[in-house]
Design an enzyme around this catalytic site. Structure first.
Site, PDB file in Angstrom:
ATOM      1  N   PRO A   1       0.849  -1.200   0.000  1.00 48.36           N
ATOM      2  CG  PRO A   1      -0.597  -1.496   1.795  1.00 48.36           C
ATOM      3  CD  PRO A   1       0.703  -1.975   1.248  1.00 48.36           C
ATOM      4  CE  LYS A   2       2.606   7.507  -3.436  1.00 46.62           C
ATOM      5  NZ  LYS A   2       2.191   8.518  -2.443  1.00 46.62           N
ATOM      6  CB  VAL A   3       1.549   4.359   4.075  1.00 46.01           C
ATOM      7  CG1 VAL A   3       1.044   5.006   5.355  1.00 46.01           C
ATOM      8  CG2 VAL A   3       1.505   2.838   4.187  1.00 46.01           C
TER       9      VAL A   3
END
Length: 558
Positions: free
Chosen positions: A125-127
């Site tokens: 995930p691209k936090v």
């Protein structure tokens, strides 16, 4: 083998610009220079506020689209000037290993191209947080450095020592450098439903402070996304990080080999409950160069694929003013088409004349739009104003009201057509095969100069009107004939009589027209305001003329 850097840059730029593609503006050189300067200054203000003050003045996706718009305009007008977005973020502490950042892929074709000829790729995930470097000496946290400009950042060590999510001591007494994301902890957060909730701005603002309270520090989480000097393969790095006290890396790293794999995990993390906001996924190739060769620019071995936009940046082409049956003026923006959640959006309502006046929207302005209830386009804000402010001939609110525009005189066409649409719609006479398009054809043909002119048209006359064939004309003629049989109460609604609620209605026009305000107010559920509206309706000269026409053609009750 890796895709050549130049080719990848071109691919990224093209995919970014075609996500919401627009043609080059038709501007002379002087106007182009002015517009480019204005957009660059706006982006500079956003950059400075975010990187220097920890305040986000614009949603990330609007920022990305604005940068893409600037890139496109520079290509259109051969302007090569580029401003580094991180120029005000540079701090005083050098990163031992540079923060590389990420380029962004904007569609499936670009993702498929990036995956081609790559092996051992993983998705995370691209936090949606702020990047940080953590440095440990002999297992103890020694230093925390903000991303800054990728080469030098600010010293965040004091705040890092207060954040429980950052291990203060590793499970092994070793030296270590990791890069990751500080995020605002959200319980059961589903990005598709809740959006980012300004989570990144919250963390950026807190880390910009000199001190953190215990409550603030406890709200910050950590996701380590890379160990630059760690084991060669990502699974080995993730397993070792887990053992050292960084569990989320392994929990949120998944192997992919095809576009379908990337799509599946992107959709899964977009819709699933996570402890953080995220704005896309990151694709990481296991193989990468030694850490000492990393540079403060997007690398070839990792890239971001963002989630669908919740907001789109759209350019206003025209402003129309729609006047409804009761005289309400609704400005409508005609847009250069943009795509939002797989829907093409061409226009959006401003909701009221007062709001349009407050926002002062003109052609050429850039606005933010979203979908209300996932279906209805909604105007959120003005992102950038055109430097050229065209004069707008807006209608005056005082000229339009429930008793204006009974004929299609200049300026009255919109309200008049709204009256006709109401008359034939389900609220009025419920005429089959009759809608707004019908009335527009009759109006263009010069056969509709008042609300009831259609009552005298027969099938032969209708068939001679452009756009109406013999069959359509026959159906219309039948519908018009049926209108004559509609009951008196239906005709009252069709003419636009104000609502009467539970009031008792007489069965003749004359009896209703004789009532004064006091008599209307004596009816159940009718207050002073509605009584005045009803009295005015039945005494209006235009309405009285219509009632006389209906009496002459034999409509029941008139």
């Amino acid at each position: 083998m890796p895709i050549p850097r130049l080719f990848l840059t071109c691919l990224l730029t093209l995919s970014c610009l075609t996500a919401n593609a627009t043609e080059c503006p038709d501007w002379p050189p002087e106007r182009a220079a002015t517009e480019l300067t204005a957009l660059q200054k706006q982006i500079d203000r956003w950059d400075d506020s975010y990187h220097r003050e920890g305040k986000s003045l614009v949603a990330d996706e609007l920022y990305d689209q604005s940068r893409a718009r600037l890139t496109q305009w520079r290509q259109c007008f051969n302007s090569a000037a580029v401003t580094d977005p991180l120029r005000t973020a540079r701090g005083t502490i050098a990163h031992p290993v540079a923060h590389t950042g990420l380029d962004k892929l904007h569609d499936e074709k670009a993702v498929e191209q990036w995956l081609r000829d790559r092996e051992d790729v993983w998705a995370q995930p691209k936090v949606d947080g702020v990047a940080v470097t953590l440095i440990y000496h002999k297992g103890l946290l020694a230093q925390a450095i903000s991303r800054g400009d990728g080469s030098q950042g600010q010293d965040w060590t004091a705040s890092a020592h207060r954040i429980a999510a950052i291990p203060q001591q590793l499970t092994q007494a070793r030296d270590l450098l990791v890069q990751g994301e500080l995020y605002w902890h959200l319980s059961g957060h589903a990005q598709a439903q809740a959006g980012s909730l300004n989570a990144r701005s919250t963390v950026a603002g807190l880390m910009a402070r000199k001190t953190l309270s215990a409550e603030q520090a406890n709200g910050i989480g950590l996701f380590v996304w890379d160990w630059p000097q760690g084991p060669a393969s990502l699974p080995e790095r993730a397993a070792a990080l887990h053992a050292l006290g960084f569990p989320e890396t392994r929990a949120f790293s998944q192997p992919i080999s095809t576009l379908a794999d990337a799509q599946r995990w992107r959709d899964h993390w977009y819709r699933s409950s996570l402890p953080f906001a995220s704005d896309g996924i990151v694709l990481r190739q296991t193989q990468r160069p030694p850490a000492e060769r990393w540079q403060a620019k997007p690398p070839y071995w990792s890239v971001a694929w963002k989630y669908p936009y919740a907001q789109a940046l759209a350019e206003v082409r025209k402003v129309h003013f729609k006047i409804g049956r009761t005289g309400r003026i609704t400005p409508v923006l005609e847009l250069i088409p943009v795509t939002l959640d797989d829907r093409q959006i061409k226009r959006v309502s401003v909701s009221s004349l007062q709001r349009w006046q407050m926002l002062d929207i003109r052609p050429g302005d850039q606005v933010a739009i979203s979908l209300a209830g996932l279906t209805i386009p909604r105007l959120d804000s003005v992102v950038l104003r055109s430097t050229e402010r065209l004069e707008m001939n807006a209608p005056r609110a005082t000229d339009f009201h429930p008793l204006s525009c009974w004929q299609p005189t200049p300026g009255c066409e919109s309200q008049f057509l709204a009256r006709m649409t109401w008359l034939s719609g389900k609220q009025g006479l419920a005429l089959p095969h009759v809608g707004p398009g019908t009335w527009e054809k009759l109006l263009q043909a010069g056969r509709l100069n008042s609300l009831l002119d259609w009552l005298t048209l027969d099938a032969q006359e209708l068939a001679n009107i452009d756009g109406l064939g013999e069959r359509s004309a026959a159906r219309l003629s039948t519908s018009f004939d049926h209108a004559r049989q509609r009951p008196f109460a239906r005709w009252l609604k069709a003419l636009g009589m104000p609502p009467t609620g539970q009031a008792r209605l007489a069965d003749s026009w004359q009896a209703l027209a004789q009532r004064d305000i006091g008599q209307w107010q004596a009816e159940a559920g009718i207050g002073p305001g509605r009584a005045a509206q009803l009295s005015a309706f039945f005494r209006d000269p235009q309405v009285l003329a219509l009632s006389e026409t209906l009496r002459e053609v034999g409509i029941d009750g008139f």
